[in-house]
Design an enzyme around this catalytic site. Structure first.
Site, PDB file in Angstrom:
ATOM      1  N   ASN A 160     -11.198  15.903  -5.464  1.00  0.00           N
ATOM      2  CA  ASN A 160      -9.926  16.618  -5.389  1.00  0.00           C
ATOM      3  C   ASN A 160     -10.073  18.101  -5.095  1.00  0.00           C
ATOM      4  O   ASN A 160      -9.105  18.750  -4.703  1.00  0.00           O
ATOM      5  CB  ASN A 160      -9.148  16.431  -6.696  1.00  0.00           C
ATOM      6  CG  ASN A 160      -9.980  16.797  -7.913  1.00  0.00           C
ATOM      7  OD1 ASN A 160     -11.054  16.247  -8.128  1.00  0.00           O
ATOM      8  ND2 ASN A 160      -9.499  17.726  -8.715  1.00  0.00           N
ATOM      9  N   HIS A 210       2.397  10.438  -6.847  1.00  0.00           N
ATOM     10  CA  HIS A 210       2.776  11.791  -6.444  1.00  0.00           C
ATOM     11  C   HIS A 210       1.761  12.465  -5.537  1.00  0.00           C
ATOM     12  O   HIS A 210       2.018  13.570  -5.035  1.00  0.00           O
ATOM     13  CB  HIS A 210       3.061  12.660  -7.676  1.00  0.00           C
ATOM     14  CG  HIS A 210       1.849  13.133  -8.416  1.00  0.00           C
ATOM     15  ND1 HIS A 210       1.340  14.394  -8.265  1.00  0.00           N
ATOM     16  CD2 HIS A 210       1.063  12.516  -9.333  1.00  0.00           C
ATOM     17  CE1 HIS A 210       0.289  14.543  -9.057  1.00  0.00           C
ATOM     18  NE2 HIS A 210       0.098  13.422  -9.715  1.00  0.00           N
ATOM     19  N   THR A 246       8.696  -1.147 -21.462  1.00  0.00           N
ATOM     20  CA  THR A 246       9.650  -1.475 -20.407  1.00  0.00           C
ATOM     21  C   THR A 246       9.304  -0.701 -19.139  1.00  0.00           C
ATOM     22  O   THR A 246       9.081   0.512 -19.181  1.00  0.00           O
ATOM     23  CB  THR A 246      11.084  -1.123 -20.849  1.00  0.00           C
ATOM     24  OG1 THR A 246      11.379  -1.846 -22.041  1.00  0.00           O
ATOM     25  CG2 THR A 246      12.093  -1.488 -19.773  1.00  0.00           C
ATOM     26  N   CYS A 335      -5.214  20.281 -12.917  1.00  0.00           N
ATOM     27  CA  CYS A 335      -5.422  19.925 -14.318  1.00  0.00           C
ATOM     28  C   CYS A 335      -6.337  20.909 -15.038  1.00  0.00           C
ATOM     29  O   CYS A 335      -6.459  20.875 -16.253  1.00  0.00           O
ATOM     30  CB  CYS A 335      -5.997  18.512 -14.415  1.00  0.00           C
ATOM     31  SG  CYS A 335      -4.862  17.262 -13.788  1.00  0.00           S
TER      32      CYS A 335
END
Length: 390
Positions: A160, A210, A246, A335
């Protein structure tokens, strides 16, 4: 002030077509996919369509795709789930990873090491490449010590920060010869380079929406059929009993739509971004004291990432000035933003600390234009001159 966005490796703007699909799902697909009535069945159908779309992007079967909240969860689940399942079965569960992995992998490995699972980090060369021969040597040494026997190898598909694409097929083959499973963090690669999980010999693969113009907060984990993996989130029977909760139906629909668009446009978009990267590289190299941090072979570089440093120009001061001028770039992984430590990726590549403090990453995406690149290159040159004359 309008912003010229050049940090697509951190995140990408959502494609308007994806926005439309998500908005439609939010308005019309309101049922719980676990419910048996019509609204539930409609939601279930939307989830399963997205599963097929994601599977097609990476050369997998739909039943091998599990939806998650994103890349970090997928990495955590892959490593913890496979390691703990193997340990419970009495199988080797040691892990070999690389020194340049994303924190989602490195910190997961640190947690597993604290639970008594041995972890070994492979070095990389000056281009950021992991050597299959080095992996084989480590696995050979580990095979002679039952306490450190390796059951999982995890090497990212593409880095990255510098964009280096790793020799995944060769690394997976070495792992399998030694009886280990192979996981790859493909968060930066998925949607940008061709991936065929089966042909590459991958047992588990992490991705997130994303990074290829989909919504944040949704991703997927590919787990090859037959690979044992423990759940990371316990509760209901969602995702075939392996990932409770869910389902985020609108997000999953957005992931599926983004995957389908990326697959259809991947080849043409990769060529376009390579041209932009080459244009930018030629401009920044014209600045005295500029050094590129990348693989020599163009085939081993992601299309849209360029990492470079300019002697005597610290990245923190440069980023502030460029931000004020309306340009969004980064000094590496989002990050790790705010960390005072030099990039662990550049350190592993042998870049001296003072040079690493000068490194910046420009990452282009679907909405980056030639004009964006040229305007940025001019602004960069002017900003560097101003900083040096200050």
């Amino acid at each position: 002030m309008p912003v010229t966005y050049l940090d697509s490796a951190a995140t990408t703007p959502m494609d308007p077509r994806v926005c439309a699909a998500v908005a439609d799902a939010m308005a019309t697909v309101y049922g719980n996919p676990s419910s048996l009535y019509a609204a539930g069945r409609a939601a279930k159908a939307a989830v399963e369509k997205a599963r097929r779309q994601v599977a097609a992007l990476i050369g997998a079967k739909p039943e091998e795709i599990f939806f998650t909240s994103g890349g970090s969860e997928s990495d955590n689940w892959a490593l913890k789930g496979m390691a703990l399942a193997r340990r419970a079965a009495g199988q080797p569960c040691g892990i070999v990873t690389s020194a340049i992995e994303h924190p989602a992998v490195l910190r997961t490995c640190a947690w597993l090491e604290a639970q008594g699972i041995p972890v070994t980090k492979l070095p990389v060369d000056a281009e950021g490449l992991v050597s299959p021969e080095a992996l084989d040597s480590v696995l050979d040494d580990a095979s002679n010590d039952s306490a450190s026997a390796v059951g999982i190898v995890s090497v990212m598909m593409a880095n990255n920060e510098v964009g280096t694409i790793e020799p995944i097929a060769e690394l997976a083959r070495v792992a399998h010869v030694r009886g280990a499973l192979f996981h790859t963090d493909a968060v930066q690669a998925a949607g940008h380079i061709p991936i065929d999980a089966q042909a590459l010999g991958i047992d588990a693969l992490s991705l997130t929406a994303h990074k290829f113009c989909g919504p944040k907060g949704v991703g997927a984990l590919y787990v090859r059929r037959g690979v044992a993996i423990d759940p990371l989130i316990h509760g209901g029977e969602q995702e075939r009993g392996l990932r409770a909760g869910t389902e985020n139906v609108p997000g999953i629909v957005g992931l599926g739509c983004a995957a389908e668009l990326a697959a259809a446009e991947l080849v043409a978009e990769a060529e376009r971004l390579k041209e932009l990267r080459g244009l930018l590289a030629s401009r920044v190299q014209a600045i005295p004291g500029c050094t590129l941090h990348q693989a020599e072979d163009d085939a081993q570089r992601l299309p849209g990432i360029l990492n470079f440093g300019i002697t005597g120009v610290r990245h923190d001061a440069l980023l502030i000035r460029l931000d004020r001028a309306g340009f969004a770039i980064s000094a590496g992984s989002a990050c790790s933003a705010g960390s005072l430590e030099p990039s662990h990726v550049l350190a592993a590549m042998g870049v001296p600390s003072e040079r690493a403090q000068e490194a910046v990453r420009v990452s282009m995406g679907r909405f980056t234009t030639r004009a964006d690149v040229l305007t940025f290159a001019d602004a960069l040159a002017q900003t560097v001159t101003a900083m040096r004359n200050h």
